[in-house]
Design a protein around this motif. Structure first.
Motif, PDB file in Angstrom:
ATOM      1  N   SER A   6      33.365  15.604  -2.667  1.00  0.00           N
ATOM      2  CA  SER A   6      32.957  16.884  -3.243  1.00  0.00           C
ATOM      3  C   SER A   6      31.470  17.121  -3.027  1.00  0.00           C
ATOM      4  O   SER A   6      30.696  16.183  -2.865  1.00  0.00           O
ATOM      5  CB  SER A   6      33.308  16.943  -4.731  1.00  0.00           C
ATOM      6  OG  SER A   6      32.582  15.970  -5.445  1.00  0.00           O
ATOM      7  N   GLY A  69      38.249  22.707 -10.089  1.00  0.00           N
ATOM      8  CA  GLY A  69      38.351  21.569  -9.183  1.00  0.00           C
ATOM      9  C   GLY A  69      39.730  20.965  -9.064  1.00  0.00           C
ATOM     10  O   GLY A  69      40.029  20.290  -8.089  1.00  0.00           O
ATOM     11  N   GLU A  73      41.510  20.039  -5.452  1.00  0.00           N
ATOM     12  CA  GLU A  73      41.856  18.646  -5.132  1.00  0.00           C
ATOM     13  C   GLU A  73      43.300  18.547  -4.656  1.00  0.00           C
ATOM     14  O   GLU A  73      43.594  17.814  -3.710  1.00  0.00           O
ATOM     15  CB  GLU A  73      41.622  17.735  -6.340  1.00  0.00           C
ATOM     16  CG  GLU A  73      40.157  17.448  -6.599  1.00  0.00           C
ATOM     17  CD  GLU A  73      39.933  16.459  -7.724  1.00  0.00           C
ATOM     18  OE1 GLU A  73      40.898  15.785  -8.151  1.00  0.00           O
ATOM     19  OE2 GLU A  73      38.787  16.351  -8.174  1.00  0.00           O
ATOM     20  N   THR A  88      35.569  19.407  -1.524  1.00  0.00           N
ATOM     21  CA  THR A  88      35.744  20.344  -2.631  1.00  0.00           C
ATOM     22  C   THR A  88      34.390  20.680  -3.235  1.00  0.00           C
ATOM     23  O   THR A  88      33.405  19.968  -3.023  1.00  0.00           O
ATOM     24  CB  THR A  88      36.638  19.768  -3.746  1.00  0.00           C
ATOM     25  OG1 THR A  88      35.999  18.612  -4.295  1.00  0.00           O
ATOM     26  CG2 THR A  88      38.016  19.420  -3.241  1.00  0.00           C
ATOM     27  N   ALA A  90      32.449  20.562  -6.461  1.00  0.00           N
ATOM     28  CA  ALA A  90      32.501  19.884  -7.758  1.00  0.00           C
ATOM     29  C   ALA A  90      32.358  20.913  -8.878  1.00  0.00           C
ATOM     30  O   ALA A  90      31.407  21.682  -8.912  1.00  0.00           O
ATOM     31  CB  ALA A  90      31.391  18.840  -7.857  1.00  0.00           C
ATOM     32  N   GLY A  92      34.064  23.556  -9.285  1.00  0.00           N
ATOM     33  CA  GLY A  92      34.594  24.853  -8.874  1.00  0.00           C
ATOM     34  C   GLY A  92      33.647  26.018  -9.070  1.00  0.00           C
ATOM     35  O   GLY A  92      32.428  25.852  -9.194  1.00  0.00           O
TER      36      GLY A  92
END
Length: 191
Positions: A6, A69, A73, A88, A90, A92
Motif C-alpha cells: 500500500s 481499503g 485489498e 492499494t 492505505a 482509501g
C-alpha cells in the motif's frame, strides 16, 4: 496470499501522474468523490475488466482504491490471482480526504450520494429498530431480526467482509450501467 503493498495518501499524491488509479467502489460512491483521474470499475466487475486492467498494468503501476481499503485489498487479491501486480491506497479515499487532498466529483451528479458504509449503517440500524419495535408491540420473536443483524455485524468485523454491503451494491443506484463500464474500459485501453 499476502496483503497487497500500500501507498500512503501523500506518496500516492506525488506519484498520481504515473499511476493508473482504479476505484472499486460502487458508481454512487465514486460519484460522491474520487481521486483525480480515477477510473470506476466496481469490485463486482473486476473479473470482466481483467483483460483491460492487465494491458494497463504493462504501461503503468495500478493503484486500487476504495473507501477504506477492504474492497481494494479484495480486488488486489483477485488481480494477483491473474498475475496483475497492484498497490492499494492505505486508508482509501477516507485517508486521502483526511489529509486534505481534493476529491473529484462529476459535474452531472445532481443528488447527494451516500457511501456504502453509511448505507450499511442506515440499513442495519433500521432493521434492528424494526425488530425491536415489532418485538415489543407484536411478538417477541421479531427480536430475532435484531439478533440476526447483530450477528451479521460481528461476522462482518471478524472476516472483513460485509454481506449487507454486497446486497446493497446490487441496488439500482449502486450498480454500474453497462455503458458507463464500457466507457471506463475504453478509457483504460487508451491510457
Amino acid at each position: 496470499m499476502t496483503t497487497p503493498t500500500s501507498l500512503g495518501a501523500g506518496e500516492a499524491r506525488t506519484r498520481l501522474h504515473e499511476l493508473t488509479v482504479i476505484d472499486v467502489r460502487t458508481p454512487g460512491e465514486y460519484a460522491g468523490g474520487h481521486l483525480p483521474g480515477a477510473l470506476n470499475i466496481p469490485l463486482d466487475q473486476i473479473r470482466r475488466a481483467l483483460p483491460d486492467i492487465r494491458r494497463a498494468a504493462e504501461h503503468s503501476e495500478i493503484l486500487v482504491v476504495c473507501a477504506s481499503g477492504a474492497r481494494s485489498e479484495n480486488a488486489c487479491r483477485i488481480l494477483a490471482e491473474h498475475h496483475v501486480t497492484t498497490v492499494t491506497l492505505a486508508g482509501g479515499t477516507g485517508a486521502w480526504a483526511a489529509e486534505g487532498h481534493d476529491l473529484d466529483r462529476p459535474r452531472s451528479t445532481s443528488r447527494a450520494v451516500w457511501g456504502m458504509e453509511r448505507q450499511v449503517r442506515l440499513t442495519a440500524g433500521t432493521i434492528v429498530l424494526i425488530g425491536l419495535l415489532l418485538g415489543v408491540l407484536i411478538h417477541p420473536a421479531f427480536q430475532i431480526l435484531s439478533a440476526g443483524v447483530a450477528a451479521g455485524l460481528v461476522f462482518s468485523a471478524l472476516t472483513n467482509t460485509c454481506g449487507m454491503a454486497a446486497l446493497l451494491a446490487k441496488l439500482p443506484h449502486n450498480r454500474p450501467r453497462t455503458a458507463d463500464l464500457e466507457t471506463t474500459l475504453a478509457e483504460l485501453r487508451n491510457r
